[in-house]
Motif scaffolding. Structure first.
Motif, PDB file in Angstrom:
ATOM      1  N   LYS A 298       0.915  -1.092   0.013  1.00  9.84           N
ATOM      2  CA  LYS A 298      -0.107   0.025  -0.241  1.00  9.84           C
ATOM      3  C   LYS A 298       0.985   1.262   0.071  1.00  9.84           C
ATOM      4  N   GLY A 299       0.638   2.223  -1.082  1.00  6.90           N
ATOM      5  CA  GLY A 299       1.429   3.377  -0.714  1.00  6.90           C
ATOM      6  C   GLY A 299       1.230   4.191  -2.131  1.00  6.90           C
ATOM      7  N   LEU A 300       1.884   5.312  -2.338  1.00  8.23           N
ATOM      8  CA  LEU A 300       1.837   6.095  -3.349  1.00  8.23           C
ATOM      9  C   LEU A 300       2.222   5.523  -4.682  1.00  8.23           C
ATOM     10  N   GLY A 301       1.207   5.464  -5.777  1.00 14.61           N
ATOM     11  CA  GLY A 301       1.509   4.997  -6.932  1.00 14.61           C
ATOM     12  C   GLY A 301       1.400   3.456  -7.175  1.00 14.61           C
ATOM     13  N   VAL A 302       0.906   2.778  -5.959  1.00 10.65           N
ATOM     14  CA  VAL A 302       0.808   1.211  -6.129  1.00 10.65           C
ATOM     15  C   VAL A 302      -0.684   0.999  -6.542  1.00 10.65           C
ATOM     16  N   GLN A 303      -0.724   0.340  -7.700  1.00  8.98           N
ATOM     17  CA  GLN A 303      -2.100  -0.107  -8.099  1.00  8.98           C
ATOM     18  C   GLN A 303      -2.292  -1.484  -7.629  1.00  8.98           C
ATOM     19  N   PRO A 304      -3.562  -2.034  -7.994  1.00  3.83           N
ATOM     20  CA  PRO A 304      -3.831  -3.642  -7.497  1.00  3.83           C
ATOM     21  C   PRO A 304      -2.898  -4.467  -7.884  1.00  3.83           C
ATOM     22  N   PHE A 305      -2.555  -4.404  -9.286  1.00  3.37           N
ATOM     23  CA  PHE A 305      -1.380  -5.373  -9.611  1.00  3.37           C
ATOM     24  C   PHE A 305      -0.265  -4.562 -10.212  1.00  3.37           C
ATOM     25  N   MET A 306       0.993  -4.789  -9.982  1.00  3.71           N
ATOM     26  CA  MET A 306       2.126  -3.833 -10.494  1.00  3.71           C
ATOM     27  C   MET A 306       3.085  -4.763 -11.425  1.00  3.71           C
ATOM     28  N   CYS A 307       3.483  -5.745 -10.806  1.00  4.37           N
ATOM     29  CA  CYS A 307       4.398  -6.899 -11.559  1.00  4.37           C
ATOM     30  C   CYS A 307       4.451  -7.937 -11.110  1.00  4.37           C
ATOM     31  N   CYS A 308       5.053  -8.858 -11.813  1.00  4.29           N
ATOM     32  CA  CYS A 308       5.230 -10.364 -11.368  1.00  4.29           C
ATOM     33  C   CYS A 308       6.841 -10.774 -11.554  1.00  4.29           C
ATOM     34  N   ILE A 309       7.347 -11.454 -10.776  1.00  9.00           N
ATOM     35  CA  ILE A 309       8.506 -11.726 -10.766  1.00  9.00           C
ATOM     36  C   ILE A 309       8.839 -13.537 -10.509  1.00  9.00           C
ATOM     37  N   SER A 310       9.621 -13.926 -11.535  1.00 11.08           N
ATOM     38  CA  SER A 310       9.449 -15.470 -11.709  1.00 11.08           C
ATOM     39  C   SER A 310      10.961 -15.728 -11.476  1.00 11.08           C
ATOM     40  N   ASN A 311      11.368 -16.868 -10.854  1.00  8.87           N
ATOM     41  CA  ASN A 311      12.565 -17.432 -10.491  1.00  8.87           C
ATOM     42  C   ASN A 311      12.768 -18.781 -11.281  1.00  8.87           C
ATOM     43  N   VAL A 312      13.698 -18.737 -12.079  1.00  6.97           N
ATOM     44  CA  VAL A 312      14.155 -20.013 -12.982  1.00  6.97           C
ATOM     45  C   VAL A 312      15.378 -20.649 -12.346  1.00  6.97           C
ATOM     46  N   ASP A 313      15.356 -21.649 -11.754  1.00  8.16           N
ATOM     47  CA  ASP A 313      16.627 -22.507 -11.149  1.00  8.16           C
ATOM     48  C   ASP A 313      17.488 -21.614 -10.303  1.00  8.16           C
ATOM     49  N   ASN A 314      16.957 -20.525  -9.805  1.00  7.62           N
ATOM     50  CA  ASN A 314      17.780 -19.723  -8.803  1.00  7.62           C
ATOM     51  C   ASN A 314      18.824 -18.991  -9.538  1.00  7.62           C
ATOM     52  N   SER A 315      18.910 -19.015 -10.907  1.00  2.40           N
ATOM     53  CA  SER A 315      19.783 -18.322 -11.543  1.00  2.40           C
ATOM     54  C   SER A 315      19.384 -17.254 -12.545  1.00  2.40           C
ATOM     55  N   GLU A 316      18.027 -17.428 -12.833  1.00  2.00           N
ATOM     56  CA  GLU A 316      17.358 -16.410 -13.850  1.00  2.00           C
ATOM     57  C   GLU A 316      16.182 -15.891 -13.045  1.00  2.00           C
ATOM     58  N   VAL A 317      16.192 -14.609 -13.223  1.00  2.00           N
ATOM     59  CA  VAL A 317      15.201 -13.943 -12.524  1.00  2.00           C
ATOM     60  C   VAL A 317      14.460 -13.035 -13.529  1.00  2.00           C
ATOM     61  N   HIS A 318      13.246 -13.024 -13.645  1.00  2.00           N
ATOM     62  CA  HIS A 318      12.385 -12.134 -14.739  1.00  2.00           C
ATOM     63  C   HIS A 318      11.427 -11.440 -13.841  1.00  2.00           C
ATOM     64  N   ILE A 319      11.139 -10.166 -14.615  1.00  2.00           N
ATOM     65  CA  ILE A 319       9.943  -9.231 -14.208  1.00  2.00           C
ATOM     66  C   ILE A 319       9.091  -8.890 -15.259  1.00  2.00           C
ATOM     67  N   SER A 320       7.741  -9.061 -14.983  1.00  2.00           N
ATOM     68  CA  SER A 320       7.060  -8.260 -16.008  1.00  2.00           C
ATOM     69  C   SER A 320       5.869  -7.577 -15.383  1.00  2.00           C
ATOM     70  N   MET A 321       5.366  -6.543 -16.196  1.00  2.00           N
ATOM     71  CA  MET A 321       4.280  -5.740 -15.662  1.00  2.00           C
ATOM     72  C   MET A 321       2.914  -6.487 -15.813  1.00  2.00           C
ATOM     73  N   LEU A 322       2.026  -6.098 -14.729  1.00  2.00           N
ATOM     74  CA  LEU A 322       0.667  -6.792 -14.788  1.00  2.00           C
ATOM     75  C   LEU A 322      -0.572  -5.454 -15.123  1.00  2.00           C
ATOM     76  N   ASP A 323      -1.508  -5.831 -15.732  1.00  2.00           N
ATOM     77  CA  ASP A 323      -2.572  -4.788 -15.832  1.00  2.00           C
ATOM     78  C   ASP A 323      -3.306  -4.909 -14.608  1.00  2.00           C
ATOM     79  N   GLU A 324      -4.511  -4.248 -14.522  1.00  2.00           N
ATOM     80  CA  GLU A 324      -5.331  -4.145 -13.461  1.00  2.00           C
ATOM     81  C   GLU A 324      -6.077  -5.444 -13.097  1.00  2.00           C
ATOM     82  N   GLU A 325      -5.930  -6.418 -14.192  1.00  2.00           N
ATOM     83  CA  GLU A 325      -6.554  -7.519 -13.774  1.00  2.00           C
ATOM     84  C   GLU A 325      -5.852  -8.644 -13.278  1.00  2.00           C
ATOM     85  N   GLY A 326      -4.406  -8.260 -13.429  1.00  2.00           N
ATOM     86  CA  GLY A 326      -3.206  -9.060 -12.901  1.00  2.00           C
ATOM     87  C   GLY A 326      -2.723  -9.950 -14.082  1.00  2.00           C
ATOM     88  N   ASN A 327      -3.054  -9.520 -15.389  1.00  2.00           N
ATOM     89  CA  ASN A 327      -2.520 -10.380 -16.688  1.00  2.00           C
ATOM     90  C   ASN A 327      -1.090  -9.483 -16.919  1.00  2.00           C
TER      91      ASN A 327
END
Length: 127
Positions: free
Chosen positions: A43-72
């Motif tokens: 909760k805070g300034l500029g925080v929307q219902p869904f902001m981003c998603c972070i995934s961890n692949v084999d503890n060596s690759e970490v990816h980030i992607s943005m999310l829309d207001e539905e979480g997609n």
């Protein structure tokens, strides 16, 4: 958990800097935002219902992607997108790799350092 990538909060206040750790479990998508469905609720300034998603692949690759207001997942050229900044630049790709010691800003109030221990072990960076 010593090899698990995580986010560590950054703060101007030395007593608060590094106090929060958000572990990114292997094979899980960790969502960030104000919605109750998010794994990390913020909760805070500029925080929307869904902001981003972070995934961890084999503890060596970490990816980030943005999310829309539905979480997609959305691409960087979407008309309406959350404020997610990596190393000073808004996310531009649908999915972007993060590296050890990258800086991540979510909304206007949350700043993190990306910690990927395996990058240090593999010699990709020095800690």
């Amino acid at each position: 958990k010593q090899n698990t990538p995580h986010l560590m909060n950054l703060s101007e206040d030395p007593s608060l800097n590094g106090c929060l750790l958000y572990f990114l479990p292997e094979g899980e998508n960790v969502t960030f935002g104000a919605d109750e469905k998010c794994k990390v609720k913020m909760k805070g300034l500029g925080v929307q219902p869904f902001m981003c998603c972070i995934s961890n692949v084999d503890n060596s690759e970490v990816h980030i992607s943005m999310l829309d207001e539905e979480g997609n997942e959305i691409s960087g050229d979407a008309k309406v997108k959350p404020r997610v900044v990596l190393n000073g630049y808004p996310l531009k790709k649908a999915k972007q790799e993060m590296l050890h010691h990258d800086r991540l800003i979510i909304g206007r109030a949350f700043c993190f350092r990306v910690v990927i221990p395996q990058h240090v072990e593999e010699g990709k960076v020095t800690d």
